[in-house]
Write a protein that holds these residues in place. Structure first.
Motif, PDB file in Angstrom:
ATOM      1  N   VAL A  52      15.402  17.553 105.386  1.00 43.33           N
ATOM      2  CA  VAL A  52      15.060  18.209 104.125  1.00 43.33           C
ATOM      3  C   VAL A  52      16.146  17.879 103.108  1.00 43.33           C
ATOM      4  O   VAL A  52      17.322  17.756 103.452  1.00 43.33           O
ATOM      5  CB  VAL A  52      14.915  19.742 104.296  1.00 43.33           C
ATOM      6  N   SER A  53      15.732  17.691 101.868  1.00 46.69           N
ATOM      7  CA  SER A  53      16.697  17.518 100.779  1.00 46.69           C
ATOM      8  C   SER A  53      16.161  18.208  99.532  1.00 46.69           C
ATOM      9  O   SER A  53      14.958  18.178  99.265  1.00 46.69           O
ATOM     10  CB  SER A  53      16.980  16.042 100.505  1.00 46.69           C
ATOM     11  N   VAL A  54      17.082  18.844  98.810  1.00 48.18           N
ATOM     12  CA  VAL A  54      16.713  19.598  97.610  1.00 48.18           C
ATOM     13  C   VAL A  54      17.767  19.351  96.540  1.00 48.18           C
ATOM     14  O   VAL A  54      18.962  19.293  96.844  1.00 48.18           O
ATOM     15  CB  VAL A  54      16.636  21.114  97.912  1.00 48.18           C
ATOM     16  N   THR A  55      17.307  19.206  95.302  1.00 54.23           N
ATOM     17  CA  THR A  55      18.207  19.102  94.151  1.00 54.23           C
ATOM     18  C   THR A  55      17.853  20.225  93.191  1.00 54.23           C
ATOM     19  O   THR A  55      16.684  20.416  92.844  1.00 54.23           O
ATOM     20  CB  THR A  55      18.061  17.743  93.446  1.00 54.23           C
ATOM     21  N   ILE A  56      18.878  20.970  92.760  1.00 54.60           N
ATOM     22  CA  ILE A  56      18.678  22.117  91.870  1.00 54.60           C
ATOM     23  C   ILE A  56      19.336  21.843  90.527  1.00 54.60           C
ATOM     24  O   ILE A  56      20.485  21.394  90.477  1.00 54.60           O
ATOM     25  CB  ILE A  56      19.311  23.385  92.472  1.00 54.60           C
ATOM     26  N   ASN A  57      18.620  22.117  89.455  1.00 55.40           N
ATOM     27  CA  ASN A  57      19.196  22.091  88.118  1.00 55.40           C
ATOM     28  C   ASN A  57      19.874  23.447  87.918  1.00 55.40           C
ATOM     29  O   ASN A  57      19.219  24.455  87.669  1.00 55.40           O
ATOM     30  CB  ASN A  57      18.108  21.861  87.071  1.00 55.40           C
ATOM     31  N   THR A  58      21.212  23.477  88.054  1.00 52.92           N
ATOM     32  CA  THR A  58      21.928  24.754  87.967  1.00 52.92           C
ATOM     33  C   THR A  58      21.847  25.376  86.573  1.00 52.92           C
ATOM     34  O   THR A  58      21.996  26.589  86.431  1.00 52.92           O
ATOM     35  CB  THR A  58      23.396  24.593  88.386  1.00 52.92           C
ATOM     36  N   GLN A  59      21.585  24.566  85.560  1.00 52.93           N
ATOM     37  CA  GLN A  59      21.438  25.098  84.205  1.00 52.93           C
ATOM     38  C   GLN A  59      20.178  25.944  84.063  1.00 52.93           C
ATOM     39  O   GLN A  59      20.039  26.695  83.112  1.00 52.93           O
ATOM     40  CB  GLN A  59      21.430  23.950  83.192  1.00 52.93           C
ATOM     41  N   SER A  60      19.284  25.852  85.048  1.00 52.68           N
ATOM     42  CA  SER A  60      18.035  26.620  84.986  1.00 52.68           C
ATOM     43  C   SER A  60      18.180  28.017  85.584  1.00 52.68           C
ATOM     44  O   SER A  60      17.187  28.708  85.780  1.00 52.68           O
ATOM     45  CB  SER A  60      16.912  25.860  85.704  1.00 52.68           C
ATOM     46  N   VAL A  61      19.413  28.460  85.840  1.00 50.14           N
ATOM     47  CA  VAL A  61      19.634  29.796  86.386  1.00 50.14           C
ATOM     48  C   VAL A  61      18.998  30.833  85.449  1.00 50.14           C
ATOM     49  O   VAL A  61      19.079  30.727  84.227  1.00 50.14           O
ATOM     50  CB  VAL A  61      21.138  30.080  86.609  1.00 50.14           C
ATOM     51  N   PHE A  74      28.990  20.456  86.346  1.00 46.26           N
ATOM     52  CA  PHE A  74      28.198  20.264  87.565  1.00 46.26           C
ATOM     53  C   PHE A  74      26.767  20.761  87.345  1.00 46.26           C
ATOM     54  O   PHE A  74      26.390  21.841  87.803  1.00 46.26           O
ATOM     55  CB  PHE A  74      28.845  21.005  88.741  1.00 46.26           C
ATOM     56  N   PRO A  75      25.945  19.980  86.638  1.00 44.99           N
ATOM     57  CA  PRO A  75      24.593  20.426  86.296  1.00 44.99           C
ATOM     58  C   PRO A  75      23.606  20.404  87.459  1.00 44.99           C
ATOM     59  O   PRO A  75      22.500  20.913  87.331  1.00 44.99           O
ATOM     60  CB  PRO A  75      24.163  19.455  85.206  1.00 44.99           C
ATOM     61  N   LYS A  76      23.996  19.825  88.577  1.00 48.96           N
ATOM     62  CA  LYS A  76      23.099  19.746  89.729  1.00 48.96           C
ATOM     63  C   LYS A  76      23.796  20.275  90.981  1.00 48.96           C
ATOM     64  O   LYS A  76      25.001  20.125  91.153  1.00 48.96           O
ATOM     65  CB  LYS A  76      22.683  18.289  90.004  1.00 48.96           C
ATOM     66  N   ALA A  77      23.018  20.872  91.852  1.00 45.68           N
ATOM     67  CA  ALA A  77      23.456  21.248  93.192  1.00 45.68           C
ATOM     68  C   ALA A  77      22.496  20.560  94.149  1.00 45.68           C
ATOM     69  O   ALA A  77      21.322  20.351  93.813  1.00 45.68           O
ATOM     70  CB  ALA A  77      23.413  22.755  93.383  1.00 45.68           C
ATOM     71  N   THR A  78      22.982  20.199  95.334  1.00 45.33           N
ATOM     72  CA  THR A  78      22.114  19.546  96.308  1.00 45.33           C
ATOM     73  C   THR A  78      22.301  20.148  97.691  1.00 45.33           C
ATOM     74  O   THR A  78      23.364  20.654  98.034  1.00 45.33           O
ATOM     75  CB  THR A  78      22.391  18.027  96.395  1.00 45.33           C
ATOM     76  N   PHE A  79      21.245  20.074  98.459  1.00 47.45           N
ATOM     77  CA  PHE A  79      21.289  20.413  99.877  1.00 47.45           C
ATOM     78  C   PHE A  79      20.651  19.262 100.621  1.00 47.45           C
ATOM     79  O   PHE A  79      19.548  18.831 100.288  1.00 47.45           O
ATOM     80  CB  PHE A  79      20.530  21.705 100.183  1.00 47.45           C
ATOM     81  N   VAL A  80      21.354  18.762 101.645  1.00 50.50           N
ATOM     82  CA  VAL A  80      20.828  17.694 102.496  1.00 50.50           C
ATOM     83  C   VAL A  80      21.028  18.135 103.939  1.00 50.50           C
ATOM     84  O   VAL A  80      22.157  18.419 104.358  1.00 50.50           O
ATOM     85  CB  VAL A  80      21.542  16.350 102.237  1.00 50.50           C
ATOM     86  N   SER A  81      19.943  18.191 104.685  1.00 46.37           N
ATOM     87  CA  SER A  81      20.039  18.649 106.070  1.00 46.37           C
ATOM     88  C   SER A  81      20.780  17.640 106.938  1.00 46.37           C
ATOM     89  O   SER A  81      20.740  16.434 106.690  1.00 46.37           O
ATOM     90  CB  SER A  81      18.649  18.915 106.647  1.00 46.37           C
ATOM     91  N   THR A  82      21.460  18.172 107.950  1.00 45.12           N
ATOM     92  CA  THR A  82      22.128  17.330 108.944  1.00 45.12           C
ATOM     93  C   THR A  82      21.499  17.512 110.318  1.00 45.12           C
ATOM     94  O   THR A  82      21.601  16.626 111.166  1.00 45.12           O
ATOM     95  CB  THR A  82      23.634  17.649 109.011  1.00 45.12           C
ATOM     96  N   THR A  89      16.703  26.827 112.624  1.00 47.86           N
ATOM     97  CA  THR A  89      17.971  26.846 111.914  1.00 47.86           C
ATOM     98  C   THR A  89      18.127  25.465 111.297  1.00 47.86           C
ATOM     99  O   THR A  89      18.066  24.453 112.004  1.00 47.86           O
ATOM    100  CB  THR A  89      19.153  27.130 112.853  1.00 47.86           C
ATOM    101  N   ILE A  90      18.283  25.439 109.996  1.00 48.14           N
ATOM    102  CA  ILE A  90      18.460  24.175 109.286  1.00 48.14           C
ATOM    103  C   ILE A  90      19.917  24.098 108.859  1.00 48.14           C
ATOM    104  O   ILE A  90      20.380  24.899 108.048  1.00 48.14           O
ATOM    105  CB  ILE A  90      17.526  24.081 108.069  1.00 48.14           C
TER     106      ILE A  90
END
Length: 188
Positions: A68-77, A99-107, A118-119
């Protein structure tokens, strides 16, 4: 108050599904990344990120291969309060100018039984990358009315604000961010 990352999202299903790529359905507003932070121990600040994107791969026969991978626009809070949102975007919390983006990448993805997973993955947020785990639950999967195939999941995680360089200190009751993720993916 803050934030989150979100990230993301864990998503996987215990139903018999062939290996497939899924795009998270943010266009149809069938996915959410929400946060909750204690406000001084007296109440809660709650909000969400309005803009994010992502995808996941899942094969019920090879769960260890799920990704799974997700990119978040943190400015959209969005905490439903314009002045607070301005503060959340600032250097005390999200520092969205830098830092306008946050990301999550599964391992890795580990099956826990009873549609639970559990991811594990790396959350990059506010210039810091650290491992987190998302407790995920498969909600369901199947054909949609438009001829497509969808799979849905929910997940939760928690992290310390200080671990991601958030400078505002509102005391021990407000040290953690709780994230709730609801994800619906469309098979590609």
């Amino acid at each position: 108050m803050l934030l989150s990352v979100a990230v993301l999202s864990g998503v996987f299903i215990a139903a018999p599904v062939q290996s497939a790529e899924y795009k998270i359905d943010t266009q149809g507003a069938h996915a959410f990344i929400q946060f909750k932070v204690s406000h001084l121990g007296y109440s809660f600040v709650m909000g969400r990120f309005n803009e994010f994107s992502g995808e996941f791969n899942f094969d019920a026969q090879n769960i260890n291969d799920a990704k799974v991978s997700v990119t978040i626009n943190t400015q959209s809070v969005d905490s439903n309060h314009a002045e607070r949102d301005k503060h959340l975007r600032g250097k005390d919390f999200l520092n969205t100018a830098a830092f306008p983006k946050a990301t999550f990448v599964s391992t890795s993805v580990v099956e826990q039984g009873d549609k639970k997973f559990t991811i594990n993955g790396d959350l990059t947020f506010n210039g810091v990358t650290k491992p987190i785990s998302i407790d995920a639950l498969a909600i369901g999967a199947g054909k949609d009315p438009w001829g497509g195939y969808r799979a849905g999941f929910s997940g939760t995680t928690r992290f310390k604000m200080k671990d991601y360089n958030m400078r505002m200190d509102l005391g021990p009751a407000s040290a953690y961010v709780d994230l709730t993720l609801v994800v619906e993916g469309i098979k590609q």
